[in-house]
Design a protein around this motif. Structure first.
Motif, PDB file in Angstrom:
ATOM      1  N   GLU A  39       0.793  -1.300  -0.008  1.00 56.91           N
ATOM      2  CA  GLU A  39       0.066  -0.087  -0.195  1.00 56.91           C
ATOM      3  C   GLU A  39       0.979   1.124   0.190  1.00 56.91           C
ATOM      4  O   GLU A  39       1.122   1.845   0.999  1.00 56.91           O
ATOM      5  CB  GLU A  39      -1.055  -0.065   1.447  1.00 56.91           C
ATOM      6  N   MET A  61       6.576  -5.542 -11.328  1.00 50.21           N
ATOM      7  CA  MET A  61       6.653  -6.420 -12.450  1.00 50.21           C
ATOM      8  C   MET A  61       5.943  -5.885 -13.629  1.00 50.21           C
ATOM      9  O   MET A  61       4.511  -5.582 -13.343  1.00 50.21           O
ATOM     10  CB  MET A  61       6.207  -7.634 -12.183  1.00 50.21           C
ATOM     11  N   PHE A  62       6.448  -5.586 -14.787  1.00 47.56           N
ATOM     12  CA  PHE A  62       7.586  -5.183 -15.199  1.00 47.56           C
ATOM     13  C   PHE A  62       7.867  -4.035 -16.030  1.00 47.56           C
ATOM     14  O   PHE A  62       7.919  -4.007 -16.897  1.00 47.56           O
ATOM     15  CB  PHE A  62       7.928  -6.504 -16.345  1.00 47.56           C
ATOM     16  N   GLU A  97      11.826  -2.158 -18.701  1.00 46.45           N
ATOM     17  CA  GLU A  97      12.659  -0.889 -19.054  1.00 46.45           C
ATOM     18  C   GLU A  97      11.838   0.429 -18.889  1.00 46.45           C
ATOM     19  O   GLU A  97      10.752   0.260 -18.792  1.00 46.45           O
ATOM     20  CB  GLU A  97      13.134  -1.138 -20.468  1.00 46.45           C
ATOM     21  N   MET A 134      12.617   4.981 -19.422  1.00 47.89           N
ATOM     22  CA  MET A 134      13.436   6.008 -20.133  1.00 47.89           C
ATOM     23  C   MET A 134      13.573   7.175 -18.977  1.00 47.89           C
ATOM     24  O   MET A 134      12.788   7.589 -18.544  1.00 47.89           O
ATOM     25  CB  MET A 134      12.993   6.681 -21.421  1.00 47.89           C
ATOM     26  N   GLU A 148     -12.346  17.913 -20.594  1.00 40.47           N
ATOM     27  CA  GLU A 148     -13.603  17.255 -20.643  1.00 40.47           C
ATOM     28  C   GLU A 148     -14.551  17.917 -21.420  1.00 40.47           C
ATOM     29  O   GLU A 148     -14.853  18.926 -21.341  1.00 40.47           O
ATOM     30  CB  GLU A 148     -14.054  17.064 -19.070  1.00 40.47           C
ATOM     31  N   ALA A 149     -15.373  17.098 -21.888  1.00 38.66           N
ATOM     32  CA  ALA A 149     -16.771  17.561 -22.660  1.00 38.66           C
ATOM     33  C   ALA A 149     -17.689  16.527 -22.859  1.00 38.66           C
ATOM     34  O   ALA A 149     -17.282  15.344 -22.602  1.00 38.66           O
ATOM     35  CB  ALA A 149     -16.067  18.033 -24.119  1.00 38.66           C
ATOM     36  N   ASP A 179     -20.393  13.540 -24.425  1.00 38.85           N
ATOM     37  CA  ASP A 179     -20.109  12.832 -25.441  1.00 38.85           C
ATOM     38  C   ASP A 179     -21.191  13.311 -26.431  1.00 38.85           C
ATOM     39  O   ASP A 179     -20.931  12.906 -27.792  1.00 38.85           O
ATOM     40  CB  ASP A 179     -20.524  11.224 -25.010  1.00 38.85           C
ATOM     41  N   GLU A 215     -25.535  10.496 -17.958  1.00 43.36           N
ATOM     42  CA  GLU A 215     -25.027  11.611 -17.047  1.00 43.36           C
ATOM     43  C   GLU A 215     -24.455  12.878 -17.909  1.00 43.36           C
ATOM     44  O   GLU A 215     -24.706  14.071 -17.586  1.00 43.36           O
ATOM     45  CB  GLU A 215     -23.822  11.214 -16.345  1.00 43.36           C
ATOM     46  N   THR A 216     -24.200  12.491 -19.344  1.00 45.00           N
ATOM     47  CA  THR A 216     -23.711  13.615 -20.366  1.00 45.00           C
ATOM     48  C   THR A 216     -24.953  14.607 -20.350  1.00 45.00           C
ATOM     49  O   THR A 216     -24.538  15.609 -20.533  1.00 45.00           O
ATOM     50  CB  THR A 216     -23.608  12.884 -21.533  1.00 45.00           C
ATOM     51  N   GLU A 238     -27.063  15.526 -18.159  1.00 41.43           N
ATOM     52  CA  GLU A 238     -27.179  16.614 -17.196  1.00 41.43           C
ATOM     53  C   GLU A 238     -26.251  17.978 -17.541  1.00 41.43           C
ATOM     54  O   GLU A 238     -26.784  19.066 -17.309  1.00 41.43           O
ATOM     55  CB  GLU A 238     -26.774  16.117 -15.984  1.00 41.43           C
ATOM     56  N   ASN A 239     -25.176  17.716 -17.926  1.00 37.59           N
ATOM     57  CA  ASN A 239     -24.151  18.761 -18.170  1.00 37.59           C
ATOM     58  C   ASN A 239     -24.899  19.514 -19.306  1.00 37.59           C
ATOM     59  O   ASN A 239     -24.591  20.861 -19.053  1.00 37.59           O
ATOM     60  CB  ASN A 239     -22.682  17.938 -18.601  1.00 37.59           C
TER      61      ASN A 239
END
Lengths: 591, 297
Positions: free
Chosen positions: B48, B75-76, B149, B151, B168-169, B171, B262-263, B265-266
């Motif tokens: 944790e 891993m990994f 690996e 970088m 955010e916007a 859909d 939910e979209t 509502e906005n």
């Protein structure tokens, strides 16, 4: 009638022969895995999955570093004690018991390692170092314990011989070969306490599910408590051969018996309190503790530097006895056509190179550049892989007739074999050292990465790979020749014309050595004090920081099957989590 | 004890060599102050890692040219990947493991440490020139060890920022409603960030020049008239410097199911064409929030 070992000690010769053959079997399998890895890593020939590489590597490491070396050395030590005390072992049944225990231990350890190639749940692809939280099957740890207990009993056997001898020779000095065996055994007893504690208190109960977790730094530190001195356990028999056989085969005598004793005493007291130098880069161990280990390590150079002097001086003495002259002209008078001599001399030469790369490793700061890179692999292929292995193979050509009573099958093949090993290892180890300087890691199936490439200032990675593959091929060929000789000799008929069972006389004999050198109790006490000084505070600090049984860990049995299972579950859970996150984001946008 | 003269000389030379080695290392750590990986850091719970550093592995600026990188190995992979730091900087890495023992090793350098679960490795590194370093795990950590690996990108100062962009916007919107595209920009540098927040949608670009103080977050909303875009799918992208966040919005004739989104509502909230579209909760430096007031191009 000859004066071979088998004539004088027929019962002991059987045990020694059994130990040698066990050792050679490990060498054959381990060597085969060596070439498999070489070809896989360099990319010349890959026929297995890269995940299997680590199972091959575990078997290669355990079979060569533990099984091959230790089986051979218990044979040599038994020969040395019986020959130099000129008495049989006290009870040959006890001798067979410890040999048997070592065999059973090896087999039990090998079962879970080899099960890693199958679909079975059992596995132990945890490499030679078995660092927790990687977890092997309990059988792996249990087998190791039995093997080590076998070596403890072997040591008891040698001490028993010495005590019995001492009753009959109360005023005599301990003969040099026996002295070497006893000091090395004492060092081994102290060293193995670390691995015994790591396995018996933590790893075995943990793998059996008796304890929930372990402290990874603690078990790792206990491993290196054992892991560094174990290299001296391999090396001491090679040193013994350089001290008591090489001068004789060179045609002369050992330069100094007292200094030989000093060297072995130094190894007894300094081998163990150095292990933390494998952990220079470990978080959780204070710099001061690392500094103490570094200082001890540097002083450990002393016995090796002294050995270099004594061995070369003894060879020069031998060469001059044979008519050699001049500053360096005497080198030509050495018996270079004798495979026993040539093998040991070339092994010694390689050990000098290994000493230099070892000094780099020991440098606490420069170690950061090479730690866990291919450099380290190059280093120990010079030490255990050449100084030890080539010396063992070379003296085998002297020992085989002694323990079989048969003439060596072919001296020319033997000479070709040792030279081939030297050349092969020159290519392989040099390229490994150079690769390490570029940052190429050790212990990896495919040192090829997507995001970057290793850049060589001189040459190229392809050229290094070519040298490694070439070296590996030469080494494999050398092994084939070695086994041809071992088998050819075993199939020979008994010969009456064999050299006698003798070792080198000394120019400066034991009477020159102060009596205190033979006081094994004193040196053991000093060794223990140094170990307490070097290890008690680091161990207490590690336990205080991380707890005796460590933090909560995810258990990770490493094998191909469960490993892939683990991977697929993580992938699935990652994908699921990602999906959920995406949904949550969308939901978040909405609300 | 009888020791040959040459052997005595050899013994002395060997001791000089050994003491010399120890002296150089002592000089390095005492006089030059080279700190090595030690026990500087407290232990952590590998399963944790929810402390401030490792719950969100990242690079943070702590001084003018000083940065801290909180890195986890598991891993990994390494997190974050790539690790981006500016040239001429001093970066202290804090590295820990979520599972087994790994290493964190910058290829071709002496930046190299073991990564042990429960322990945190601390290393301070000075980077000068821009450069790309590969990171490998050089301790065997399981069947896919060879694929582990990462970088470290050392970038020119002018290319470096610690900007976090989140846009955010909805859909779907109904024709006639505004499409609200909200961009949240966090400047994690200590210095103020002068930049441009740009929205590209359809064939149009809206943009806004802003200055965000160090450590502050700016939020802005572009309200786009959906009628102009017309029905159908429209790709949009918000750009701040090198950072882009994009998605697609669909303009429909009529939303099929109000309960579905939910979209919705906005969309509903701004249905009456709140031109300002100001939902500036955290943006303390919001100088101008009216998207339509931006530079239409």
């Amino acid at each position: 009638m000859t004066n071979t070992y088998i004539e004088s000690f027929p019962a002991e010769a059987k045990v020694v022969r059994a130990a040698f053959y066990s050792s050679f079997l490990a060498l054959a399998i381990g060597g085969l895995f060596g070439i498999v890895q070489t070809l896989h890593r360099t990319g010349y020939y890959r026929f297995m999955d890269s995940a299997d590489y680590y199972t091959v590597l575990t078997a290669h490491g355990v079979l060569l570093a533990i099984t091959f070396t230790i089986f051979f050395l218990v044979g040599v030590f038994t020969w040395a004690v019986t020959t130099s005390l000129d008495r049989p072992v006290e009870d040959i049944r006890f001798t067979w018991v410890w040999y048997g225990l070592m065999v059973v231990g090896t087999v039990l350890t090998a079962i879970p390692i080899f099960a890693g190639f199958t679909d079975s749940e059992m596995s132990a692809s945890v490499l030679f170092t078995f660092y927790a939280p990687l977890q092997g099957h309990p059988l792996f740890y249990f087998g190791l314990v039995l093997f080590v207990v076998g070596t403890w009993l072997a040591g008891a056997d040698w001490f028993r011989s010495w005590w019995a001898w001492k009753q009959e020779h109360p005023d005599e000095r301990i003969p040099l070969p026996t002295f070497m065996v006893l000091t090395t055994t004492l060092m081994w007893y102290i060293a193995t306490l670390g691995v015994a504690a790591a396995i018996l208190l933590f790893l075995l109960p943990w793998s059996l599910g008796l304890v929930e977790s372990v402290n990874p730094l603690l078990t790792r530190t206990l491993f290196w408590f054992f892991g560094h001195p174990v290299v001296y356990f391999w090396l001491m028999p090679a040193y013994m051969m350089w001290y008591i056989m090489l001068p004789k085969i060179s045609g002369g005598k050992l330069f100094s018996d007292p200094l030989a004793r000093v060297v072995f005493v130094l190894f007894l007291i300094l081998s163990v309190p150095t292990g933390i130098h494998h952990q220079y880069l470990d978080p959780g161990i204070a710099e001061g503790f690392k500094f103490i280990a570094m200082t001890n390590t540097m002083f450990l150079l002393l016995p090796s530097l002294l050995t270099a002097f004594t061995v070369v001086a003894s060879m020069e003495h031998g060469a001059r006895q044979r008519g050699g002259t001049g500053y360096l002209g005497w080198l030509k008078a050495l018996p270079w056509r004798d495979p026993v001599f040539a093998g040991m001399a070339l092994a010694g030469l390689m050990f000098a190179a290994a000493g230099f790369s070892g000094m780099i490793n020991a440098g606490m700061n420069i170690n950061y550049l090479v730690h866990n890179t291919f450099w380290v692999v190059g280093h120990f292929h010079l030490t255990v892989g050449t100084a030890v292995a080539l010396t063992f193979m070379a003296v085998t050509y002297w020992f085989l007739p002694q323990v079989t009573g048969k003439e060596l099958w072919s001296r020319s093949v033997a000479l070709g074999q040792v030279v081939l090993w030297f050349v092969g290892m020159t290519f392989m180890s040099n390229a490994m050292h150079r690769g390490g300087l570029l940052g190429i890691p050790r212990r990896t199936a495919e040192p090829q990465y997507e995001g970057f490439e290793f850049e060589a200032a001189v040459g190229s990675v392809g050229e290094l790979d070519a040298q490694i593959a070439l070296g590996g091929a030469l080494l494999t060929l050398s092994l084939v020749l070695f086994f041809a000789n071992v088998i050819g000799t075993a199939l020979n008929s008994r010969s009456d014309d064999l050299p006698a069972n003798e070792y080198a006389d000394t120019l400066s004999g034991p009477s020159d050595a102060p009596l205190v050198l033979d006081n094994l109790k004193l040196w053991t006490a000093i060794a223990i004090v140094l170990v307490i000084f070097a290890y008690s505070f680091p161990l207490l600090s590690i336990i205080e920081r991380g707890g005796l049984f460590g933090p909560e860990l995810t258990e990770l049995p490493v094998s191909i099957g469960p490993g892939l299972e683990y991977l697929s579950t993580t992938t699935v859970s990652t994908v699921t989590t990602a999906g959920e996150t995406a949904i949550a984001i969308i939901a978040g946008v909405g609300s | 004890m009888n020791i040959h003269t040459y052997e005595k000389l050899w013994l002395v030379a060997a001791m000089v060599l050994i003491v010399g080695f120890i002296a150089t290392i002592t000089y390095g750590s005492v006089a030059l102050g080279i700190t090595m990986v030690g026990d500087q850091q407290e232990t952590v719970e590998p399963t944790e890692l929810n402390d401030e550093r490792f719950s969100d592995p990242r690079v943070a600026q702590v001084g003018e040219n000083e940065y801290e990188a909180y890195v986890t190995a598991q891993m990994f992979s390494f997190q974050p990947d790539p690790i981006e730091v500016p040239e001429d900087s001093e970066v202290t890495f804090y590295v820990t493991s979520r599972d087994v023992i790994h290493s964190f090793s910058l290829v071709g350098t002496n930046v190299n440490t073991m990564v042990i679960p429960g322990e945190v490795a601390e290393m301070t590194v000075e980077f000068d020139e821009p450069e790309e370093y590969g990171v490998v795990c050089n301790e065997y950590c399981g069947p896919n060890h060879h694929n582990m690996e990462g970088m470290v990108h050392v970038v020119p100062e002018e290319e470096f920022d610690l900007t976090e962009l989140d846009a955010e916007a909805p859909d779907e919107v109904e024709t006639g409603d505004d499409i609200d595209v909200t961009a949240t920009v966090e400047n994690r540098l200590l210095d103020p960030l002068e930049t441009t927040v740009a929205l590209e949608i359809g064939n149009e670009t809206f943009s806004e020049d802003v200055t965000i103080d160090g450590g502050e977050t700016y939020e802005t909303t572009f309200a786009i008239d959906s009628t102009q875009l017309g029905e159908g799918d429209h790709d949009w992208a918000v750009t701040v410097g090198d950072h882009t966040d994009s998605s697609t919005v669909t303009v429909v004739d009529e939303l099929e199911d109000d309960a579905d989104g939910e979209t919705n509502e906005n969309t509903d909230e701004d249905a009456d064409g709140d031109e300002n579209g100001t939902e500036d909760e955290t943006g303390t430096d919001a100088t101008e929030n009216d998207a339509s007031g931006g530079d239409d191009e």
